[in-house]
Design a protein around this motif. Structure first.
Motif, PDB file in Angstrom:
ATOM      1  N   SER A  30      15.540   7.880   3.857  1.00 31.34           N
ATOM      2  CA  SER A  30      16.676   7.037   3.529  1.00 31.34           C
ATOM      3  C   SER A  30      16.180   5.713   2.962  1.00 31.34           C
ATOM      4  CB  SER A  30      17.529   6.812   4.763  1.00 31.34           C
ATOM      5  OG  SER A  30      16.914   5.898   5.629  1.00 31.34           O
ATOM      6  N   LEU A  31      17.066   5.014   2.325  1.00 33.71           N
ATOM      7  CA  LEU A  31      16.684   3.718   1.758  1.00 33.71           C
ATOM      8  C   LEU A  31      16.346   2.701   2.839  1.00 33.71           C
ATOM      9  CD1 LEU A  31      19.187   3.402  -1.209  1.00 33.71           C
ATOM     10  CD2 LEU A  31      16.769   4.007  -1.276  1.00 33.71           C
ATOM     11  N   ASN A  32      16.998   2.807   3.987  1.00 29.85           N
ATOM     12  CA  ASN A  32      16.667   1.898   5.088  1.00 29.85           C
ATOM     13  C   ASN A  32      15.249   2.152   5.584  1.00 29.85           C
ATOM     14  OD1 ASN A  32      19.163   0.662   4.955  1.00 29.85           O
ATOM     15  ND2 ASN A  32      20.076   2.045   6.450  1.00 29.85           N
ATOM     16  N   ALA A  33      14.851   3.417   5.645  1.00 30.83           N
ATOM     17  CA  ALA A  33      13.485   3.754   6.069  1.00 30.83           C
ATOM     18  C   ALA A  33      12.477   3.263   5.027  1.00 30.83           C
ATOM     19  CB  ALA A  33      13.354   5.257   6.290  1.00 30.83           C
ATOM     20  N   LEU A  34      12.815   3.406   3.747  1.00 30.80           N
ATOM     21  CA  LEU A  34      11.947   2.897   2.685  1.00 30.80           C
ATOM     22  C   LEU A  34      11.779   1.389   2.813  1.00 30.80           C
ATOM     23  CD1 LEU A  34      10.384   3.239  -0.003  1.00 30.80           C
ATOM     24  CD2 LEU A  34      12.577   2.984  -1.163  1.00 30.80           C
ATOM     25  N   HIS A  35      12.878   0.690   3.038  1.00 33.53           N
ATOM     26  CA  HIS A  35      12.825  -0.766   3.204  1.00 33.53           C
ATOM     27  C   HIS A  35      11.948  -1.154   4.396  1.00 33.53           C
ATOM     28  CE1 HIS A  35      14.160  -4.908   2.961  1.00 33.53           C
ATOM     29  NE2 HIS A  35      14.296  -4.867   4.276  1.00 33.53           N
ATOM     30  N   LYS A  36      12.113  -0.464   5.507  1.00 39.66           N
ATOM     31  CA  LYS A  36      11.320  -0.762   6.715  1.00 39.66           C
ATOM     32  C   LYS A  36       9.842  -0.501   6.466  1.00 39.66           C
ATOM     33  CE  LYS A  36      10.743  -0.895  11.430  1.00 39.66           C
ATOM     34  NZ  LYS A  36       9.503  -1.612  11.481  1.00 39.66           N
ATOM     35  N   ALA A  37       9.528   0.622   5.832  1.00 37.71           N
ATOM     36  CA  ALA A  37       8.123   0.957   5.555  1.00 37.71           C
ATOM     37  C   ALA A  37       7.499  -0.077   4.623  1.00 37.71           C
ATOM     38  CB  ALA A  37       8.035   2.351   4.949  1.00 37.71           C
ATOM     39  N   TRP A  38       8.221  -0.493   3.602  1.00 40.78           N
ATOM     40  CA  TRP A  38       7.700  -1.480   2.657  1.00 40.78           C
ATOM     41  C   TRP A  38       7.504  -2.826   3.347  1.00 40.78           C
ATOM     42  CZ3 TRP A  38       4.926  -1.012  -1.320  1.00 40.78           C
ATOM     43  CH2 TRP A  38       4.798  -2.017  -2.261  1.00 40.78           C
ATOM     44  N   SER A  39       8.442  -3.203   4.207  1.00 38.76           N
ATOM     45  CA  SER A  39       8.309  -4.461   4.960  1.00 38.76           C
ATOM     46  C   SER A  39       7.108  -4.397   5.904  1.00 38.76           C
ATOM     47  CB  SER A  39       9.579  -4.733   5.764  1.00 38.76           C
ATOM     48  OG  SER A  39      10.674  -4.918   4.903  1.00 38.76           O
ATOM     49  N   ASP A  40       6.946  -3.275   6.600  1.00 43.15           N
ATOM     50  CA  ASP A  40       5.799  -3.113   7.505  1.00 43.15           C
ATOM     51  C   ASP A  40       4.486  -3.173   6.739  1.00 43.15           C
ATOM     52  OD1 ASP A  40       7.509  -2.874   9.648  1.00 43.15           O
ATOM     53  OD2 ASP A  40       7.322  -0.689   9.813  1.00 43.15           O
ATOM     54  N   PHE A  41       4.453  -2.553   5.566  1.00 39.59           N
ATOM     55  CA  PHE A  41       3.240  -2.595   4.746  1.00 39.59           C
ATOM     56  C   PHE A  41       2.863  -4.041   4.443  1.00 39.59           C
ATOM     57  CE2 PHE A  41       1.612  -3.089   0.405  1.00 39.59           C
ATOM     58  CZ  PHE A  41       0.361  -2.527   0.583  1.00 39.59           C
ATOM     59  N   HIS A  42       3.837  -4.850   4.035  1.00 40.37           N
ATOM     60  CA  HIS A  42       3.539  -6.241   3.684  1.00 40.37           C
ATOM     61  C   HIS A  42       3.079  -7.040   4.898  1.00 40.37           C
ATOM     62  CE1 HIS A  42       4.330  -6.428  -0.546  1.00 40.37           C
ATOM     63  NE2 HIS A  42       5.456  -5.756  -0.382  1.00 40.37           N
ATOM     64  N   VAL A  43       3.599  -6.726   6.056  1.00 43.04           N
ATOM     65  CA  VAL A  43       3.174  -7.424   7.269  1.00 43.04           C
ATOM     66  C   VAL A  43       1.715  -7.108   7.595  1.00 43.04           C
ATOM     67  CG1 VAL A  43       3.513  -7.521   9.773  1.00 43.04           C
ATOM     68  CG2 VAL A  43       5.487  -7.605   8.250  1.00 43.04           C
ATOM     69  N   HIS A  44       1.304  -5.849   7.366  1.00 44.84           N
ATOM     70  CA  HIS A  44      -0.014  -5.401   7.812  1.00 44.84           C
ATOM     71  C   HIS A  44      -1.041  -5.202   6.701  1.00 44.84           C
ATOM     72  CE1 HIS A  44       1.616  -4.879  11.793  1.00 44.84           C
ATOM     73  NE2 HIS A  44       2.604  -4.150  11.295  1.00 44.84           N
ATOM     74  N   LYS A  45      -0.703  -5.452   5.452  1.00 40.01           N
ATOM     75  CA  LYS A  45      -1.629  -5.154   4.362  1.00 40.01           C
ATOM     76  C   LYS A  45      -2.888  -6.018   4.378  1.00 40.01           C
ATOM     77  CE  LYS A  45       0.461  -8.024   0.781  1.00 40.01           C
ATOM     78  NZ  LYS A  45       1.196  -8.013  -0.477  1.00 40.01           N
ATOM     79  N   SER A  46      -2.858  -7.139   5.037  1.00 40.36           N
ATOM     80  CA  SER A  46      -4.030  -8.019   5.066  1.00 40.36           C
ATOM     81  C   SER A  46      -5.233  -7.349   5.727  1.00 40.36           C
ATOM     82  CB  SER A  46      -3.701  -9.324   5.776  1.00 40.36           C
ATOM     83  OG  SER A  46      -3.325  -9.070   7.119  1.00 40.36           O
ATOM     84  N   ILE A  47      -5.001  -6.370   6.596  1.00 39.39           N
ATOM     85  CA  ILE A  47      -6.117  -5.691   7.250  1.00 39.39           C
ATOM     86  C   ILE A  47      -7.004  -4.977   6.237  1.00 39.39           C
ATOM     87  CG2 ILE A  47      -4.887  -3.542   7.774  1.00 39.39           C
ATOM     88  CD1 ILE A  47      -7.462  -5.283  10.032  1.00 39.39           C
ATOM     89  N   PHE A  48      -6.412  -4.468   5.148  1.00 37.49           N
ATOM     90  CA  PHE A  48      -7.198  -3.796   4.116  1.00 37.49           C
ATOM     91  C   PHE A  48      -8.141  -4.776   3.418  1.00 37.49           C
ATOM     92  CE2 PHE A  48      -3.441  -1.069   4.495  1.00 37.49           C
ATOM     93  CZ  PHE A  48      -4.053   0.161   4.684  1.00 37.49           C
ATOM     94  N   ILE A  49      -7.674  -6.014   3.255  1.00 36.91           N
ATOM     95  CA  ILE A  49      -8.513  -7.038   2.638  1.00 36.91           C
ATOM     96  C   ILE A  49      -9.576  -7.495   3.630  1.00 36.91           C
ATOM     97  CG2 ILE A  49      -8.505  -9.373   1.672  1.00 36.91           C
ATOM     98  CD1 ILE A  49      -5.686  -8.676   0.551  1.00 36.91           C
ATOM     99  N   GLU A  50      -9.200  -7.684   4.890  1.00 38.68           N
ATOM    100  CA  GLU A  50     -10.165  -8.094   5.915  1.00 38.68           C
ATOM    101  C   GLU A  50     -11.282  -7.076   6.091  1.00 38.68           C
ATOM    102  OE1 GLU A  50      -8.074  -8.937   9.564  1.00 38.68           O
ATOM    103  OE2 GLU A  50      -6.641 -10.216   8.504  1.00 38.68           O
ATOM    104  N   LEU A  51     -10.955  -5.791   6.017  1.00 44.46           N
ATOM    105  CA  LEU A  51     -11.966  -4.730   6.167  1.00 44.46           C
ATOM    106  C   LEU A  51     -12.664  -4.408   4.850  1.00 44.46           C
ATOM    107  CD1 LEU A  51     -10.029  -2.302   8.549  1.00 44.46           C
ATOM    108  CD2 LEU A  51     -11.871  -3.897   9.138  1.00 44.46           C
ATOM    109  N   GLU A  52     -12.344  -5.176   3.805  1.00 46.29           N
ATOM    110  CA  GLU A  52     -12.940  -5.027   2.474  1.00 46.29           C
ATOM    111  C   GLU A  52     -12.706  -3.637   1.873  1.00 46.29           C
ATOM    112  OE1 GLU A  52     -16.992  -6.309   2.881  1.00 46.29           O
ATOM    113  OE2 GLU A  52     -16.385  -8.398   3.107  1.00 46.29           O
ATOM    114  N   ILE A  53     -11.551  -3.047   2.203  1.00 44.81           N
ATOM    115  CA  ILE A  53     -11.156  -1.780   1.599  1.00 44.81           C
ATOM    116  C   ILE A  53     -10.551  -2.059   0.222  1.00 44.81           C
ATOM    117  CG2 ILE A  53      -9.568   0.177   1.814  1.00 44.81           C
ATOM    118  CD1 ILE A  53      -9.973  -0.107   4.887  1.00 44.81           C
TER     119      ILE A  53
END
Length: 75
Positions: free
Chosen positions: A1-24
């Motif tokens: 659903s679009l609500n699930a897409l919105h939640k997943a995209w929001s969660d990604f933005h909250v946690h995406k810094s870990i990929f940069i911290e781990l140099e991925i």
């Protein structure tokens, strides 16, 4: 659903810094990532795109698989 897409995209933005911290990744500045930001709003504004159904390609795959099998020695 679009609500699930919105939640997943929001969660990604909250946690995406870990990929940069781990140099991925060094950044998330790429076209598909940017386009993804607009999917939910676009679908809400004009509805789902009619050309993105997988029904026809799946049907063609079945037909072509059957033709290939019929042409083979069935082993």
């Amino acid at each position: 659903s679009l609500n699930a897409l919105h939640k997943a995209w929001s969660d990604f933005h909250v946690h995406k810094s870990i990929f940069i911290e781990l140099e991925i990744r060094t950044h998330f500045n790429f076209p598909k990532g940017h386009s993804m930001e607009h999917y939910e709003l676009g679908i809400r504004a004009v509805g789902a795109a009619a050309g993105f159904s997988t029904e026809h390609p799946e049907r063609l795959h079945i037909d072509f698989a059957k033709l290939a099998y019929g042409a083979s020695n069935k082993q």
